[in-house]
Design an enzyme around this catalytic site. Structure first.
Site, PDB file in Angstrom:
ATOM      1  N   GLY A  67      12.216  20.584  65.222  1.00 28.98           N
ATOM      2  CA  GLY A  67      11.702  20.623  63.848  1.00 28.98           C
ATOM      3  C   GLY A  67      12.249  21.807  63.071  1.00 28.98           C
ATOM      4  O   GLY A  67      12.897  22.691  63.618  1.00 28.98           O
TER       5      GLY A  67
ATOM      6  N   GLY B  49      12.314  25.021  61.979  1.00 28.19           N
ATOM      7  CA  GLY B  49      11.630  26.256  62.356  1.00 28.19           C
ATOM      8  C   GLY B  49      11.977  27.419  61.454  1.00 28.19           C
ATOM      9  O   GLY B  49      11.361  28.479  61.506  1.00 28.19           O
TER      10      GLY B  49
ATOM     11  N   LYS C 281      16.991  27.493  53.730  1.00 25.58           N
ATOM     12  CA  LYS C 281      17.189  27.806  55.150  1.00 25.58           C
ATOM     13  C   LYS C 281      17.078  29.321  55.314  1.00 25.58           C
ATOM     14  O   LYS C 281      17.750  30.071  54.614  1.00 25.58           O
ATOM     15  CB  LYS C 281      18.579  27.306  55.563  1.00 25.58           C
ATOM     16  CG  LYS C 281      18.835  27.318  57.051  1.00 25.58           C
ATOM     17  CD  LYS C 281      20.124  26.561  57.366  1.00 25.58           C
ATOM     18  CE  LYS C 281      20.535  26.743  58.811  1.00 25.58           C
ATOM     19  NZ  LYS C 281      21.819  26.077  59.098  1.00 25.58           N
TER      20      LYS C 281
ATOM     21  N   GLY D 232      11.802  32.536  61.753  1.00 25.21           N
ATOM     22  CA  GLY D 232      11.975  31.682  60.573  1.00 25.21           C
ATOM     23  C   GLY D 232      12.988  32.206  59.573  1.00 25.21           C
ATOM     24  O   GLY D 232      13.141  31.666  58.481  1.00 25.21           O
TER      25      GLY D 232
ATOM     26  N   ASP E 163      19.937  16.827  67.498  1.00 25.17           N
ATOM     27  CA  ASP E 163      19.196  17.304  66.325  1.00 25.17           C
ATOM     28  C   ASP E 163      20.144  17.842  65.265  1.00 25.17           C
ATOM     29  O   ASP E 163      19.721  18.119  64.141  1.00 25.17           O
ATOM     30  CB  ASP E 163      18.177  18.383  66.726  1.00 25.17           C
ATOM     31  CG  ASP E 163      18.809  19.513  67.524  1.00 25.17           C
ATOM     32  OD1 ASP E 163      19.433  19.223  68.558  1.00 25.17           O
ATOM     33  OD2 ASP E 163      18.707  20.671  67.108  1.00 25.17           O
ATOM     34  N   ASN E 164      21.419  17.978  65.611  1.00 27.44           N
ATOM     35  CA  ASN E 164      22.387  18.460  64.630  1.00 27.44           C
ATOM     36  C   ASN E 164      23.350  17.356  64.206  1.00 27.44           C
ATOM     37  O   ASN E 164      24.455  17.634  63.760  1.00 27.44           O
ATOM     38  CB  ASN E 164      23.165  19.647  65.208  1.00 27.44           C
ATOM     39  CG  ASN E 164      22.277  20.867  65.424  1.00 27.44           C
ATOM     40  OD1 ASN E 164      21.248  21.010  64.762  1.00 27.44           O
ATOM     41  ND2 ASN E 164      22.649  21.728  66.342  1.00 27.44           N
TER      42      ASN E 164
HETATM   43  P1  AMP Z   1      19.796  25.109  65.432  1.00 28.41           P
HETATM   44  O1  AMP Z   1      20.403  26.108  66.341  1.00 28.41           O
HETATM   45  O2  AMP Z   1      19.959  25.443  63.999  1.00 28.41           O
HETATM   46  O3  AMP Z   1      20.197  23.713  65.718  1.00 28.41           O
HETATM   47  O4  AMP Z   1      18.227  25.214  65.712  1.00 28.41           O
HETATM   48  C1  AMP Z   1      17.591  24.684  66.839  1.00 28.41           C
HETATM   49  C2  AMP Z   1      16.086  24.799  66.673  1.00 28.41           C
HETATM   50  O5  AMP Z   1      15.691  26.184  66.685  1.00 28.41           O
HETATM   51  C3  AMP Z   1      15.547  24.231  65.379  1.00 28.41           C
HETATM   52  O6  AMP Z   1      14.298  23.666  65.648  1.00 28.41           O
HETATM   53  C4  AMP Z   1      15.420  25.449  64.500  1.00 28.41           C
HETATM   54  O7  AMP Z   1      14.494  25.273  63.472  1.00 28.41           O
HETATM   55  C5  AMP Z   1      14.977  26.505  65.502  1.00 28.41           C
HETATM   56  N1  AMP Z   1      15.338  27.865  65.056  1.00 28.41           N
HETATM   57  C6  AMP Z   1      16.560  28.406  64.998  1.00 28.41           C
HETATM   58  N2  AMP Z   1      16.514  29.668  64.533  1.00 28.41           N
HETATM   59  C7  AMP Z   1      15.225  29.947  64.284  1.00 28.41           C
HETATM   60  C8  AMP Z   1      14.530  31.086  63.772  1.00 28.41           C
HETATM   61  N3  AMP Z   1      15.163  32.210  63.426  1.00 28.41           N
HETATM   62  N4  AMP Z   1      13.190  30.992  63.649  1.00 28.41           N
HETATM   63  C9  AMP Z   1      12.541  29.877  63.994  1.00 28.41           C
HETATM   64  N5  AMP Z   1      13.123  28.777  64.467  1.00 28.41           N
HETATM   65  C10 AMP Z   1      14.464  28.796  64.613  1.00 28.41           C
HETATM   66 MG    MG Z   2      19.900  22.485  64.045  1.00 32.03          MG
END
Ligand code: AMP
Ligand code: MG
Length: 466
Positions: free
Chosen positions: A85, A87, A108, A121, A244-245
């Site tokens: 989700g 995050g 973002k 976040g 998820d990407n």
């Molecule tokens: P990603 O690496 O962008 O594909 O993120 C994978 C998951 O980690 C997703 O659910 C993101 O929302 C969560 N996520 C990545 N970075 C953060 C962060 N700094 N704080 C909270 N959630 C994160």
């Molecule tokens: Mg992602």
């Protein structure tokens, strides 16, 4: 200020959590994409005003926006995570452009959400500027992609392995943020009603001609096949092709440790966390198929008789290969200015030579037009032998000029502009942005930006930078 129409916020219970962005200490506009603002029908003056910057920083929720964090699951490096989700992002809402096209406006780095788990976040300036410039280069090369509307400095520090870093918020624009992982989220929970609602939504929004789940699957497979062929033709390595990407719209999404190759080699990997090379350049098409098989699995419950559905879905996923092959041949054929079947062997011969001699991917193709490609090879006679066969086919210069960027956002350049931005100087970023978003223009004052890294400038690893 903006007319929002938030169709996703009207989806059933469990699709999202309502959450406002968390305000930041001192918002300061770092970059605004005026061309994209125009495309969306947004007024740049308003976006640059205090009120506009407050919106782009998450300090004020504009009227009509209904901020939400979207739920999704996903396979990360092959392992299933039932809940990921948004995050560190919120979907502010959807805007309808003057031509009727609908776009998500997402912040973002906008603070914690119910999906943040242990994350803060937030995002730091580095990955925000990296996504901004790389996604806009992709758009300039006509690759389906999410876009970058704005980058705002938060005036706050973000704590990462490297220590305290300046925080930033990216405003991302997408056809939608619906991922393969969004379908997986409901499939793993056995929520057939939700899967149906999501399928209907995706069809209405992205594939209005699709007749049902199977037809949707066929279309998503075809769009992804064409997108990945474009990545390959630019030497682009996404780096984290987790389910998820992968957007069901076919847009490239979630630019993390992505990078373009300098020197060509099919096994190239940059991401620090991709130790096994799962997402190496040459693996990308087969990983896309793997991801699409996960997507197909989610749709099977909606496709009637199970045995028949499995057979049809399997066939649909196998439909990737021919579409990809044709798109690959067309893209690489255009890079050589030739069309038709005989080009496959010729392309492969060139790529083999490039790999053997560690030639620069972008410079070889750009150099085919002005006769400088030869200089990229150590064994120039071997190149000459190839070039004679190629010239015999009378390459089309216009096709080549269209397909081959003169410059790309190279890792060392992107990192250089980030370092300058951290030190308060946005000029290098602006110059690189201008140059890579006009990738086909041959301008002498940008000649330095077409150069490969010097040995001590080569970047070997990139980071997710979350
Ligand atoms: P990603 O690496 O962008 O594909 O993120 C994978 C998951 O980690 C997703 O659910 C993101 O929302 C969560 N996520 C990545 N970075 C953060 C962060 N700094 N704080 C909270 N959630 C994160
Ligand atoms: Mg992602």
């Amino acid at each position: 200020m903006i007319h929002f129409d938030n169709s996703y916020a009207r989806m059933p219970q469990g699709f999202f959590a309502r959450v406002d962005p968390t305000p930041v200490a001192q918002p300061r506009l770092l970059a605004l994409n005026t061309a994209l603002a125009g495309r969306l029908g947004l007024d740049t003056g308003t976006l640059q005003s205090a009120e506009g910057v407050a919106m782009l920083a998450g300090n004020a929720v504009p009227e009509g926006a209904e901020p939400i964090a979207q739920a999704y699951a996903g396979h990360q490096f092959g392992g299933f995570v039932p809940q990921l989700g948004d995050g560190r992002a919120v979907l502010l809402g959807e805007v309808v452009a003057p031509d009727g096209a609908r776009f998500d406006l997402q912040l973002k780095g906008s603070g914690p959400t119910p999906f943040s788990r242990r994350g803060d976040g937030r995002a730091w300036l580095g990955p925000v500027l990296r996504e901004y410039i790389v996604s806009e280069f992709m758009a300039a090369m006509d690759v389906p992609t999410t876009r970058a509307l704005a980058a705002v400095a938060t005036g706050e520090q973000v704590w990462r392995d490297q220590g305290g870093l300046p925080g930033a918020v990216l405003t991302r624009v997408a056809a939608s943020h619906i991922r393969v992982g969004t379908f997986q989220y409901f499939a793993v929970r056995d929520r057939k009603d939700a899967l149906q609602a999501l399928t209907d939504h995706v069809i209405a929004r992205h594939y209005p001609d699709a007749t049902g789940p199977l037809d949707l699957l066929n279309r998503v497979v075809a769009r992804q096949a064409r997108t990945i062929a474009q990545w390959m033709s630019l030497g682009f390595i996404h780096g984290v092709m987790n389910t998820d990407n992968m957007a069901v719209s076919g847009e490239t999404i979630d630019y993390g440790p992505c990078a373009f190759m300098d020197v060509y080699h099919p096994d190239t990997v940059f991401s620090s966390i991709d130790r096994a090379g799962r997402y190496a350049w040459a693996n990308q098409p087969q990983i896309a198929v793997w991801n699409l098989a996960q997507f197909a699995t989610c749709l099977i419950p909606l496709m009637g008789d199970e045995a028949e559905a499995i057979e049809a879905a399997t066939k649909a996923v196998h439909g990737f290969a021919p579409v990809y092959q044709a798109a690959w041949q067309q893209r690489f054929g255009a890079k050589l200015g030739i069309e038709g079947a005989p080009n496959q062997a010729l392309i492969e011969r060139l790529l083999d030579l490039m790999a053997q001699q560690r030639a620069d991917f972008t410079r070889v193709f750009a150099g085919l037009s002005d006769g400088t490609a030869r200089d990229e090879f150590t064994d120039r006679e071997a190149f000459d032998v190839w070039a004679r066969d190629w010239q015999a086919l009378r390459p089309d210069q216009d096709a080549m000029a269209q397909a081959n960027p003169r410059r790309i956002p190279r890792n060392h350049q992107v990192e250089g502009t980030i370092a300058a931005a951290v030190a308060g100087d946005m000029a290098p970023f602006e110059r690189l942005f201008d140059a890579v978003t006009h990738p086909r223009e041959d301008r002498p004052d940008w000649a330095d930006l077409a150069r490969p890294p010097l040995p001590d400038q080569v970047v070997h690893q990139t980071f997710c930078g979350t």
